[in-house]
Design a protein around this motif. Structure first.
Motif, PDB file in Angstrom:
ATOM      1  N   ALA A 168      35.532  45.053  38.640  1.00  0.00           N
ATOM      2  CA  ALA A 168      36.340  46.234  39.131  1.00  0.00           C
ATOM      3  C   ALA A 168      37.426  45.340  40.055  1.00  0.00           C
ATOM      4  O   ALA A 168      38.611  45.345  40.153  1.00  0.00           O
ATOM      5  N   LEU A 169      36.766  44.213  40.817  1.00  0.00           N
ATOM      6  CA  LEU A 169      37.975  43.237  41.321  1.00  0.00           C
ATOM      7  C   LEU A 169      38.955  42.507  40.124  1.00  0.00           C
ATOM      8  O   LEU A 169      40.006  42.586  40.425  1.00  0.00           O
ATOM      9  N   ALA A 170      38.228  42.167  39.148  1.00  0.00           N
ATOM     10  CA  ALA A 170      39.164  41.346  38.072  1.00  0.00           C
ATOM     11  C   ALA A 170      40.081  42.499  37.408  1.00  0.00           C
ATOM     12  O   ALA A 170      41.271  42.105  37.150  1.00  0.00           O
ATOM     13  N   GLU A 171      39.948  43.764  37.269  1.00  0.00           N
ATOM     14  CA  GLU A 171      40.694  44.738  36.929  1.00  0.00           C
ATOM     15  C   GLU A 171      41.769  45.136  37.874  1.00  0.00           C
ATOM     16  O   GLU A 171      42.840  45.340  37.490  1.00  0.00           O
ATOM     17  N   GLN A 172      41.404  45.052  39.268  1.00  0.00           N
ATOM     18  CA  GLN A 172      42.545  45.200  40.191  1.00  0.00           C
ATOM     19  C   GLN A 172      43.415  44.116  40.273  1.00  0.00           C
ATOM     20  O   GLN A 172      44.503  44.206  40.207  1.00  0.00           O
ATOM     21  N   THR A 175      45.544  44.369  37.118  1.00  0.00           N
ATOM     22  CA  THR A 175      46.622  45.443  37.490  1.00  0.00           C
ATOM     23  C   THR A 175      47.856  45.013  38.530  1.00  0.00           C
ATOM     24  O   THR A 175      48.969  45.085  38.118  1.00  0.00           O
ATOM     25  N   GLU A 176      47.292  44.188  39.523  1.00  0.00           N
ATOM     26  CA  GLU A 176      48.286  43.696  40.497  1.00  0.00           C
ATOM     27  C   GLU A 176      49.376  42.304  39.830  1.00  0.00           C
ATOM     28  O   GLU A 176      50.478  42.657  40.140  1.00  0.00           O
ATOM     29  N   TRP A 177      48.545  41.933  38.665  1.00  0.00           N
ATOM     30  CA  TRP A 177      49.389  40.686  38.113  1.00  0.00           C
ATOM     31  C   TRP A 177      50.288  41.571  37.310  1.00  0.00           C
ATOM     32  O   TRP A 177      51.536  41.109  37.238  1.00  0.00           O
ATOM     33  N   GLU A 182      55.956  43.115  36.053  1.00  0.00           N
ATOM     34  CA  GLU A 182      56.741  44.149  35.645  1.00  0.00           C
ATOM     35  C   GLU A 182      58.126  44.018  36.779  1.00  0.00           C
ATOM     36  O   GLU A 182      59.075  44.429  36.500  1.00  0.00           O
ATOM     37  N   ALA A 183      57.640  43.998  37.932  1.00  0.00           N
ATOM     38  CA  ALA A 183      58.689  43.804  39.027  1.00  0.00           C
ATOM     39  C   ALA A 183      59.532  42.748  38.960  1.00  0.00           C
ATOM     40  O   ALA A 183      60.680  42.516  39.244  1.00  0.00           O
TER      41      ALA A 183
END
Length: 346
Positions: A168-172, A175-177, A182-183
């Motif tokens: 879950a931490l790796a997925e988060q 996602t943040e990366w 994208e930003a």
């Protein structure tokens, strides 16, 4: 991850424990004196209720685990002291399964080391009281197997929980990366579009004139080059009002530097526009020769610091006197809170 309701697990364990209590009362006629067996039943019931209390934490408190181990040592002594170990006592040896159940609960609640100690006490007592052969006939081996299964399952579930949290931490983080990438891509596209809008007309003119520019056009190219640098270094310090103010300051001969170090990335919308408009007013309202605007450090109540420096008096140098340091013509701290933004001092 599939999970079993805690209430269901507690109910099953309570049913097994209650069954042992029923067997204990059912076999009270076999011991020589029923009082020790009754005391053993009460002690076991107390240990079971405390160990299966619904609001207790998943990991059993260490004092409770030691108490359960003590109960595992007391039950065989109380019940076995009133029985003959050389004969088949039937249900009178209910404590064997009771100890196995209690230690299984202890192991499930992540006290596997003490659970093994309780099971070992049962094995040692049985060997000395009824002989090694009784380990099979009395069901001691089965109780030990239940404890072993509980230890293995508890460790597997704990590892699965850790792995699930790590995934879950790796997925988060992923996602943040991805959102950050994208930003950054969007920001690069915006900056590129802004740069093209600024530089395209002059680039076409340079191509059309084969690079032969007059002095005015060369100066305008320098202004555009500085504006392109602003788009790279200034980032969020720019809106249309700031761009116009900076260009006007450069056209009158001022040197303007914009530095965005990322500390105002969390300011958006109307709050950011208020800060940038105050910056534009400050640049427009000063006649300083050098203007430096940069974002404040992280954690500061100030969003942007603006400094304007005026050159030393050239007349002093003409008379051979030492030129003084540049004078501070403007010093302004624009706060992050729009309610505190005010016009720059005259």
């Amino acid at each position: 991850m599939i999970s079993v309701p805690r209430g269901l697990v507690l109910s099953l364990a309570a049913m097994f424990s209650a069954y042992h209590v029923v067997l204990g009362f059912y076999s009270l006629g076999q011991p020589q004196t029923p009082l020790p067996a009754i005391l053993a039943i009460i002690v076991y019931a107390v240990a079971t209720v405390v160990s299966l209390w619904p609001t207790s934490p998943t990991r059993m408190p260490v004092w409770l685990a030691y108490f359960n181990v003590a109960v595992c040592a007391i039950l065989p002594l109380l019940v076995g002291s009133q029985l003959d170990g050389s004969v088949d006592n039937g249900y009178a040896t209910w404590y064997v399964a009771a100890v196995g159940t209690l230690m299984t609960v202890t192991a499930t609640r992540r006290r596997s080391g003490l659970a093994w100690i309780g099971a070992a006490i049962l094995v040692v007592h049985t060997i000395f009281w009824a002989g090694p052969a009784a380990l099979v006939s009395m069901g001691v081996i089965g109780s030990v197997v239940w404890v072993a299964v509980a230890v293995i399952l508890a460790r597997a579930l704990a590892k699965a929980g850790r792995d699930a949290r790590q995934y879950a931490l790796a997925e988060q983080e992923a996602t943040e990366w991805q959102a950050a990438q994208e930003a950054h891509l969007y920001e690069r596209q915006v900056r590129l579009a802004q740069t093209i809008r600024l530089a395209a007309p002059m680039l076409r003119r340079i191509i059309d004139q084969h690079g032969e520019l007059n002095a005015e056009q060369r100066q305008e190219s320098r202004y555009l080059e500085a504006a392109v640098r602003d788009e790279i270094r200034g980032r969020k310090l720019l809106n249309d009002a700031v761009r116009d103010a900076v260009m006007a300051a450069r056209r009158r001969g001022a040197i303007v530097t914009l530095l965005d170090e990322g500390s105002i990335d969390d300011i958006r919308g109307a709050e950011l526009e208020s800060v940038l408009n105050a910056l534009a007013v400050a640049i427009d309202g000063t006649m300083a020769d050098t203007i430096i605007a940069r974002t404040a450090g992280d954690g500061s109540a100030t969003a942007v610091t603006v400094v304007g420096l005026s050159s030393a008096d050239a007349k002093l140098s003409a008379f051979g006197q030492e030129s003084p340091e540049p004078e501070v013509d403007l010093w302004l701290e624009i706060p992050r809170d729009p309610a505190l933004v005010s016009a720059p001092p005259e």
